[in-house]
Design an enzyme around this catalytic site. Structure first.
Site, PDB file in Angstrom:
ATOM      1  NE  ARG A  21      -3.352   2.276   3.315  1.00  0.00           N
ATOM      2  CZ  ARG A  21      -2.944   2.970   3.942  1.00  0.00           C
ATOM      3  NH1 ARG A  21      -1.287   2.944   4.443  1.00  0.00           N
ATOM      4  NH2 ARG A  21      -3.573   4.149   4.474  1.00  0.00           N
ATOM      5  CB  SER A  73      11.106 -18.535  -8.593  1.00  0.00           C
ATOM      6  OG  SER A  73      11.583 -18.668  -9.832  1.00  0.00           O
ATOM      7  CG  ASP A 127      13.169 -16.535   8.691  1.00  0.00           C
ATOM      8  OD1 ASP A 127      12.116 -17.013   9.558  1.00  0.00           O
ATOM      9  OD2 ASP A 127      13.491 -16.902   7.719  1.00  0.00           O
TER      10      ASP A 127
HETATM   11  O1  F6P Z   1      11.685 -17.569   5.873  1.00  0.00           O
HETATM   12  C1  F6P Z   1      10.337 -17.506   6.652  1.00  0.00           C
HETATM   13  C2  F6P Z   1      10.168 -18.919   6.887  1.00  0.00           C
HETATM   14  O2  F6P Z   1       8.979 -18.921   7.563  1.00  0.00           O
HETATM   15  C3  F6P Z   1      11.156 -19.558   7.786  1.00  0.00           C
HETATM   16  O3  F6P Z   1      10.931 -19.390   9.141  1.00  0.00           O
HETATM   17  C4  F6P Z   1      10.709 -21.178   7.606  1.00  0.00           C
HETATM   18  O4  F6P Z   1      12.120 -21.944   7.610  1.00  0.00           O
HETATM   19  C5  F6P Z   1      10.713 -21.134   6.084  1.00  0.00           C
HETATM   20  O5  F6P Z   1      10.114 -19.897   5.951  1.00  0.00           O
HETATM   21  C6  F6P Z   1       9.563 -22.166   5.782  1.00  0.00           C
HETATM   22  O6  F6P Z   1       9.228 -22.206   4.321  1.00  0.00           O
HETATM   23  P1  F6P Z   1       7.846 -22.567   3.575  1.00  0.00           P
HETATM   24  O7  F6P Z   1       6.838 -21.760   3.889  1.00  0.00           O
HETATM   25  O8  F6P Z   1       8.381 -22.530   2.019  1.00  0.00           O
HETATM   26  O9  F6P Z   1       7.593 -23.854   4.107  1.00  0.00           O
END
Ligand code: F6P
Length: 323
Positions: A21, A73, A127
């Site tokens: 936004r 990707s 993260d």
């Molecule tokens: O990077 C964000 C995150 O939620 C991490 O904490 C976790 O390891 C990963 O993505 C999980 O990825 P996906 O949603 O592809 O399972």
């Protein structure tokens, strides 16, 4: 700069919509046109662009996730994939791109900017492992979701004198586990940045039991060598020493799905608006983040070359506070 595009990439983070936004309306206010790219870099390569007007971003700020969709990707990691993306950007007459995302997304943004296209990144991942922003969009909301879960687990743990192993996300970074462990009063915190001997955690739990605690919480980062599953297997062999009965809860994607709190909405708004201002002054190949309370830009080259350090003194502090 006349026409820009904005995309969200990688794991969704609460606050991404507020950033979309802010980017859209700040650019519209400059008289620019704005396109949203659906499904991150996959949509960028496929030319999946939609025009965004002021009304298209109405009432989205309070929702988690991303209205544009997102993706991971592997094709965009290749030169051929990025050439496809440049072609699509060219065919839509786009002059600049805003990439809202975390580490992997900003690495993609860096490579695209190296190919000569004006790109500005916006720091967004639950993260909090991205160099160039002390805190990233989504972290605060994810922390609060994990914290609420721990508070609830404590209620049932106390009733039955149990210990809970609670695994939180963070990929290979222990930030979420460390912060939520401290804020949730955990007896032990296990993170990837510090080698943890599982026998030491057994000792901490059994001491807590003997000191008369009615429950114990161990917060474990998913990326730790001993994650919840591995620790639970070890604990089962030492059940007699621990005292508490043991249960395991893996929070997983629950942490990502919440509606953004005030902090994330504001952070996303500031960073999104500044990304457009950066493009307007001809500054690109940078990440917009928050450093020492201020909105700042950091070259993407620096962002991808560095790892954000974790303040490990907080782990020692928790050892003291968990008495
Ligand atoms: O990077 C964000 C995150 O939620 C991490 O904490 C976790 O390891 C990963 O993505 C999980 O990825 P996906 O949603 O592809 O399972």
């Amino acid at each position: 700069m006349r026409r820009i595009a904005v995309l969200t990439s990688g794991g969704d983070a609460p606050g991404m919509n507020a950033a979309i936004r802010a980017v859209t309306r700040t650019a519209l206010a400059k008289g620019w046109e704005v396109y949203g790219v659906r499904q991150g870099y996959a949509g960028l390569m496929a030319g999946n662009f939609v025009p965004l007007g002021a009304r298209d971003v109405s009432s989205i700020m309070q929702h988690g996730g991303t209205i544009l969709g997102t993706a991971r990707s592997s094709e965009f990691k290749t030169e051929a994939g990025r050439c496809k993306a440049l072609h699509a950007l060219g065919s839509f007459g786009i002059d600049g791109l805003v990439v809202i995302g975390g580490n992997g997304s900003q690495t993609g943004a860096y490579h695209l900017s190296q190919m000569g296209f004006p790109v500005v990144g916006v720091a967004s991942t639950i993260d909090n492992d991205l160099y160039g922003s002390d805190i990233t969009i989504g972290v605060d909301t994810a922390l609060n979701i994990a914290l609420e879960s721990i508070d609830r687990l404590k209620v049932t743990a106390t009733s039955l004198e149990r210990a809970f192993l609670v695994e939180v996300m963070g990929r290979d970074c222990g930030y979420l586990a460390l912060m939520v462990g401290i804020a949730g009063g955990a007896e032990a915190i296990v993170i990837p940045e510090v080698e943890t001997n599982p026998d030491e955690v057994v000792r901490l739990l059994s001491e807590a039991y003997r000191r008369g605690k009615s429950h114990a919480i161990v917060v474990v980062a998913e990326g730790a060598k001993y994650n919840a599953e591995a620790l639970a297997a070890h604990f089962r062999e030492h059940q007699g020493e621990i005292g508490f009965e043991l249960r395991v809860t893996i929070l997983g994607h629950v942490q990502r799905g919440g509606n953004p709190g005030a902090f994330d909405r504001l952070l996303a708004t500031w960073l999104g608006a500044e990304a457009v201002e950066a493009l307007a002054r001809g500054e690109h190949g940078v990440l917009v983040g928050q450093i020492k309370g201020e909105v700042r830009t950091t070259p993407l080259a620096e962002v991808v070359a560095n790892r954000k350090p974790l303040d490990l003194s907080l782990l020692r502090l928790n050892d003291v506070l968990a008495r």
